[in-house]
Design an enzyme around this catalytic site. Sequence first.
Site, PDB file in Angstrom:
ATOM      1  N   ARG A 151       0.814  -1.290   0.002  1.00 45.43           N
ATOM      2  CA  ARG A 151      -0.042   0.014  -0.023  1.00 45.43           C
ATOM      3  C   ARG A 151       0.899   1.091  -0.015  1.00 45.43           C
ATOM      4  O   ARG A 151       0.234   2.348   0.377  1.00 45.43           O
ATOM      5  CB  ARG A 151      -1.005   0.092   1.241  1.00 45.43           C
ATOM      6  CG  ARG A 151      -1.835  -0.973   1.383  1.00 45.43           C
ATOM      7  CD  ARG A 151      -2.599  -1.331   0.180  1.00 45.43           C
ATOM      8  NE  ARG A 151      -3.623  -2.433   0.247  1.00 45.43           N
ATOM      9  CZ  ARG A 151      -4.071  -2.818  -0.981  1.00 45.43           C
ATOM     10  NH1 ARG A 151      -3.937  -2.282  -2.176  1.00 45.43           N
ATOM     11  NH2 ARG A 151      -4.891  -3.911  -0.951  1.00 45.43           N
ATOM     12  N   LYS A 269      -1.951 -10.118  13.071  1.00 44.22           N
ATOM     13  CA  LYS A 269      -2.963 -10.209  12.196  1.00 44.22           C
ATOM     14  C   LYS A 269      -3.407 -11.520  12.210  1.00 44.22           C
ATOM     15  O   LYS A 269      -2.798 -12.585  11.365  1.00 44.22           O
ATOM     16  CB  LYS A 269      -2.675  -9.442  10.854  1.00 44.22           C
ATOM     17  CG  LYS A 269      -3.912  -9.563   9.812  1.00 44.22           C
ATOM     18  CD  LYS A 269      -3.547  -8.954   8.636  1.00 44.22           C
ATOM     19  CE  LYS A 269      -4.523  -9.158   7.576  1.00 44.22           C
ATOM     20  NZ  LYS A 269      -4.132  -8.338   6.199  1.00 44.22           N
ATOM     21  N   GLU A 273      -8.349 -12.088   6.425  1.00 40.21           N
ATOM     22  CA  GLU A 273      -8.048 -11.816   5.038  1.00 40.21           C
ATOM     23  C   GLU A 273      -7.170 -13.013   4.780  1.00 40.21           C
ATOM     24  O   GLU A 273      -5.870 -13.032   3.995  1.00 40.21           O
ATOM     25  CB  GLU A 273      -7.145 -10.631   4.806  1.00 40.21           C
ATOM     26  CG  GLU A 273      -8.144  -9.522   4.698  1.00 40.21           C
ATOM     27  CD  GLU A 273      -7.856  -7.983   4.375  1.00 40.21           C
ATOM     28  OE1 GLU A 273      -6.534  -7.834   4.444  1.00 40.21           O
ATOM     29  OE2 GLU A 273      -8.384  -7.392   3.869  1.00 40.21           O
ATOM     30  N   ASP A 356     -12.519   0.004   6.564  1.00 40.71           N
ATOM     31  CA  ASP A 356     -11.042  -0.039   6.092  1.00 40.71           C
ATOM     32  C   ASP A 356     -10.826   1.259   5.540  1.00 40.71           C
ATOM     33  O   ASP A 356     -10.537   1.482   4.489  1.00 40.71           O
ATOM     34  CB  ASP A 356     -11.061  -1.061   5.068  1.00 40.71           C
ATOM     35  CG  ASP A 356      -9.494  -1.433   4.860  1.00 40.71           C
ATOM     36  OD1 ASP A 356      -8.858  -1.048   5.615  1.00 40.71           O
ATOM     37  OD2 ASP A 356      -9.311  -2.080   3.843  1.00 40.71           O
ATOM     38  N   GLU A 384      -4.543   4.819   1.674  1.00 40.24           N
ATOM     39  CA  GLU A 384      -4.547   3.571   0.710  1.00 40.24           C
ATOM     40  C   GLU A 384      -5.873   3.858  -0.019  1.00 40.24           C
ATOM     41  O   GLU A 384      -5.765   3.474  -1.389  1.00 40.24           O
ATOM     42  CB  GLU A 384      -5.046   2.551   1.529  1.00 40.24           C
ATOM     43  CG  GLU A 384      -5.275   1.199   0.728  1.00 40.24           C
ATOM     44  CD  GLU A 384      -5.558  -0.137   1.602  1.00 40.24           C
ATOM     45  OE1 GLU A 384      -5.243   0.044   3.018  1.00 40.24           O
ATOM     46  OE2 GLU A 384      -6.209  -0.880   1.248  1.00 40.24           O
TER      47      GLU A 384
END
Length: 680
Positions: A151, A269, A273, A356, A384
């Site tokens: 990103r 994390k 995802e 997000d 982003e």
Amino acid sequence: MTQETSLLAFPPDESGGEAWLRYPRLCAADASALQALCTVNACPGAEAALSELDRALAGWGLPPRTDGDGLSLSLDPALPEEGFCISRPSPQQVRLAGGSPRGLLYGMFHLLRCVNCGLPLEGASAPAVPLRMINHWDNLVCDPVHGSIERVKGGDTIFDWTDLARPNPRYEEYARLLASVGLNATCLNNVNAEPEILSTDMIRGLAALASVFRPWGLRIFISVNFATPVLLGELDTADPLDARVQDWWRNKADEIYAAIPDFGGFVVKADSEGKPGPGTYGRNHVEGSACLARALAPHGGTLFWRTFVYGRNLADKLPDPKARADRANHATHEFMGLDGQFEENVILQIKCSAIDFQIWEPVHALFGKLSNTRMCVEFALTKEYSGLDVHMNWEGPYVSEILRSPLVAGRMDAVTAVANLNNSRNGFGHLLHGASLYTHGRLAWRPDADPRAVLDEYTVQMFGPEAGPAVSEMMADSYDTVASYTMPMGMTYISEFLHHFEPDPWANHDGAGITADGIGVDRTAATGSGYIGLYPPELAGRFEDPATCPLRCLLYFHHLPWTHSLPGGETLIQSLYDSYCGGVETVRGYRRQWRALHGQIDLERWAHVCEKLALKERHAERWRDLVCRFLEEISGIKDAQGRFDAPSVHNRVRSGYRQAFEDYRARVERERGVMRRKPI
Ligand code: GCW
């Protein structure tokens, strides 16, 4: 004037690489203060502070410091550990006391900033939040889609991941930069973490970096992959309740702390995802985090456990399919029932907003649901969804609003942000995006500070007292401007899938709730997904009614017909067209404002921003044309002024992003496959 003399009149070129730590010659400085700073009497522990003072004196063109009584540096245990106090018993004397060497260091940066900005030197300060951090999303191995940093455009990672121990002067400059705005922790690698970060070689390298950062009060954290024991081939499971797994993490933590005694801890994390987590083994977040947290605890380490989870099977917690279909609900439902159950050294790292990092996305409701859990708010300096390093974009007003929200204010153990630093010439890709890091640090230190005053400090240090205020003027509303020509009024996610940079409303408009009859997502408690109902009553009441819902997040909370009438009397659709067109005009204004500074700023930095603003204008036009044409098509309602009737150079996006996205997906699937093949 001959051409030669007019060129000489330009300030000398600068790369921008020193960011705000430039220490240029001062025109209107307090002469006796400057004189005081040249004769110093310092206590032990003041080495880093003194080295910064030396840089400043040299930059200001003053003689090197000698021993004397102008500036005295001392430690005062009565002060908060990171706090400081500056007094001036006489015009020729400055006294700086710190609660610790770190307090002294922050006090020194404050003192030098005040001299640079012409502000009074006296005062006392201490940080409101103990952990003030940034998170790099830097990859150990170049990612085929994102490159060396997820990103971040306009530059690569500053860290040499093949050999972290190799000396690089940039590492110390980096630590100084962070310390100068009061940041005291950095997490060096991507939360999509490669297991190799925990290899013995890497730990050796991290120890070398830690020793460069230590004098600047900066502690290292790393992101770890929950399945590391499996991925490194050392165990056949990462089940947090398995004693072998617990031992593995304990041994790993012992190994790290033997090399880095002041190591900060891990960021994780998990179950997010496609990343492994406790859910992979049928365990919950409390069980998963406890396994790692207990390994860190004996060493005083902290575990940041991210709450960015969505799309999991929440049927038990969210029986209503409408509620389940709204990603904004997911993290809150996943975590709110776990309040009070986490280990003491666990901090939940919660994105500032629920979907997000969308522009003007309202504060995450999860903050309000936790009262017995330590929390950290996570921002993104990376932009982003708001123009990456192309669109000048200072998010100070947004960050400040979140930090001052009653759900967040005074309740955070840590404040962090995804870092926008890279190895480009000026360190940020876009020179003016240093303002984001600057503001992050200053607001993490004092979340109730006026963001505009922070911006003014930054611009004066960057461009001097003459040009600085004009630059502030140009940047102050830049966040709203980006919103106005990309995703106004709380609209979300109409950019392409992969880099979130190009507008692609044809492919991607469901998330923004765009249908033939209207726009926005119904998140009301009455008829929608119920997300609004997760806020405390005062906020929920304001958001639930379109008439009281703030305009800048109207479409985040409500699905409204195109002809819905706004408070000014205009229809929603027309006001969207006006917003896109107005945004482009504002960008043109920025270009004029910047051009007017020609000659007041060195040519290199001036030309860099000129070029960036030109790109911004072209790209803002592209957003305007593509989105407004799409809106005309889907709503069947034309712009009243016919501004999109003429053909545009901007056609629908046909850029191959979709294919690239599929390739990326395939990679994620492959990774998951690896996980599945291991016997777990
Ligand atoms: O916004 C999404 C990004 C991912 C990122 C993820 C996260 C690091 O698109 O690139 O992964 O958030 O915050 O974990």
